[in-house]
Write a protein that holds these residues in place. Structure first.
Motif, PDB file in Angstrom:
ATOM      1  N   TYR A 246      33.118  25.245  18.865  1.00 49.07           N
ATOM      2  CA  TYR A 246      31.701  25.446  19.193  1.00 49.07           C
ATOM      3  C   TYR A 246      30.800  24.595  18.303  1.00 49.07           C
ATOM      4  N   LEU A 247      31.056  24.580  16.995  1.00 51.20           N
ATOM      5  CA  LEU A 247      30.230  23.793  16.078  1.00 51.20           C
ATOM      6  C   LEU A 247      30.364  22.301  16.355  1.00 51.20           C
ATOM      7  N   LEU A 286      16.944  26.339  21.876  1.00 53.55           N
ATOM      8  CA  LEU A 286      17.070  27.755  22.238  1.00 53.55           C
ATOM      9  C   LEU A 286      18.461  28.061  22.799  1.00 53.55           C
ATOM     10  N   THR A 287      19.027  27.109  23.524  1.00 52.94           N
ATOM     11  CA  THR A 287      20.379  27.296  24.047  1.00 52.94           C
ATOM     12  C   THR A 287      21.400  27.374  22.915  1.00 52.94           C
ATOM     13  N   ALA A 288      21.237  26.488  21.920  1.00 51.17           N
ATOM     14  CA  ALA A 288      22.141  26.531  20.772  1.00 51.17           C
ATOM     15  C   ALA A 288      22.020  27.858  20.029  1.00 51.17           C
ATOM     16  N   PHE A 293      24.708  33.337  19.033  1.00 50.04           N
ATOM     17  CA  PHE A 293      24.811  34.804  19.060  1.00 50.04           C
ATOM     18  C   PHE A 293      25.931  35.244  20.003  1.00 50.04           C
ATOM     19  N   TYR A 294      26.059  34.545  21.128  1.00 50.15           N
ATOM     20  CA  TYR A 294      27.108  34.908  22.086  1.00 50.15           C
ATOM     21  C   TYR A 294      28.493  34.669  21.503  1.00 50.15           C
ATOM     22  N   MET A 297      29.379  37.267  19.100  1.00 52.88           N
ATOM     23  CA  MET A 297      29.701  38.530  19.747  1.00 52.88           C
ATOM     24  C   MET A 297      31.117  38.525  20.304  1.00 52.88           C
ATOM     25  N   VAL A 298      31.510  37.402  20.935  1.00 52.92           N
ATOM     26  CA  VAL A 298      32.838  37.374  21.580  1.00 52.92           C
ATOM     27  C   VAL A 298      33.966  37.119  20.581  1.00 52.92           C
ATOM     28  N   THR A 299      33.640  36.607  19.388  1.00 48.54           N
ATOM     29  CA  THR A 299      34.694  36.334  18.400  1.00 48.54           C
ATOM     30  C   THR A 299      34.809  37.425  17.347  1.00 48.54           C
ATOM     31  N   LYS A 300      34.039  38.487  17.486  1.00 48.25           N
ATOM     32  CA  LYS A 300      34.175  39.567  16.510  1.00 48.25           C
ATOM     33  C   LYS A 300      35.533  40.212  16.685  1.00 48.25           C
TER      34      LYS A 300
END
Length: 304
Positions: A246-247, A286-288, A293-294, A297-300
């Motif tokens: 992602y990064l 704003l998309t980044a 945040f998404y 949330m999914v990698t917690k």
């Protein structure tokens, strides 16, 4: 629209409304969970949103050893760094301000990632804690006494100057000294420990406050938590790869802008000086922010 078309539209709307009324369908009402509704009705002590946010940051500060003052300084540093980076990248004050605002949550991401290790250490001993409290509660039918027994045994052989308060210590102190509402204290305890099995265990304890026969349903929850520990170890490495990819994607997306500045000055001017170009950059920022945040949330961890 002529009179015939208007009449047909009204007839269609009336027929549709009559079907919804006959079938008792309401698309604007979400499906309710009867067990959850009953639990909240019995306890009457659900936490407010502001209280959940405060407890979340208190837990982060406790796990990372950070203070509120230090966190505010980190946010100010992130805002300043974002503004400077935006000024260098876009040569526009407005876009730099938007980028600075988008970087304000960066300290929260940093503390969340940093707290993962401390949270993992807490969760490793959480199963044993839940088992001890459950066994004590099954014997005495008193939640407060069961937690107090665990806290006393835990602190018996630790010097007073080395005591480190845990959420269970805070639970006993809050019940005895601040608010005697056991259900509210259990909700606060659940908010301090991010673990879905622990949250389910707390919900069952709240039901046990009104029906002691449910106490034997606590043991299967602990067993499920034990089974999930092995799965979590395998998924940790995969989560690291997701953040890395992602990064890299975000870095490649924004690296196009400085490359365009040196390779094609006319396109860079259109991107940073026209209204459409500015809106495009704002949407990218704003998309980044939203996708970060998404991804968090999914990698917690699966058990949190």
């Amino acid at each position: 629209m002529n009179n015939i078309q208007l009449s047909l539209a009204i007839i269609f709307a009336l027929i549709s409304l009559s079907l919804f009324l006959l079938l008792k369908l309401n698309p604007f009402v979400l499906e309710k969970n009867p067990l959850k509704k009953r639990r909240l009705y019995l306890s009457g002590a659900r936490l407010k949103i502001f209280e959940r946010i405060v407890l979340r940051f208190q837990t982060l500060f406790r796990q990372t050893g950070t203070t509120l003052k230090k966190y505010i300084l980190m946010m100010a540093a992130a805002f300043t760094a974002g503004f400077l980076a935006g000024s260098l990248l876009f040569s526009n004050t407005g876009l730099a301000a938007v980028m600075a605002v988008c970087l304000v949550p960066a300290p929260y991401f940093y503390l969340t990632i940093k707290s993962a290790r401390a949270a993992r250490e807490e969760i490793e001993g959480l199963e044993n804690t839940m088992s001890v409290i459950t066994n004590a509660f099954a014997g005495c039918d008193d939640i407060i006494k069961a937690v107090e027994t665990y806290v006393q045994e835990k602190n018996r052989y630790i010097p007073v100057n080395l005591h480190r308060p845990t959420p269970f210590d805070e639970f006993v102190s809050e019940i005895r000294l601040i608010n005697p509402n056991v259900e509210h204290g259990l909700f606060r305890l659940s908010a301090k420990v991010k673990n879905r099995y622990f949250a389910e265990w707390i919900k069952m304890l709240i039901l046990c406050c009104h029906d002691r026969r449910l106490k034997f349903a606590l043991f299967p929850i602990i067993q499920s938590m034990n089974d999930a520990k092995a799965m979590q170890i395998e998924s940790d490495s995969m989560m690291v790869r997701v953040w890395r990819d992602y990064l890299m994607t975000v870095g490649m997306m924004f690296s196009i802008i400085p490359l365009m500045r040196f390779s094609n000055a006319e396109w860079f001017a259109i991107l940073t000086e026209t209204t459409i170009g500015k809106l495009l950059i704002v949407v990218m920022l704003l998309t980044a922010l939203a996708t970060s945040f998404y991804v968090m949330m999914v990698t917690k961890p699966a058990n949190r």
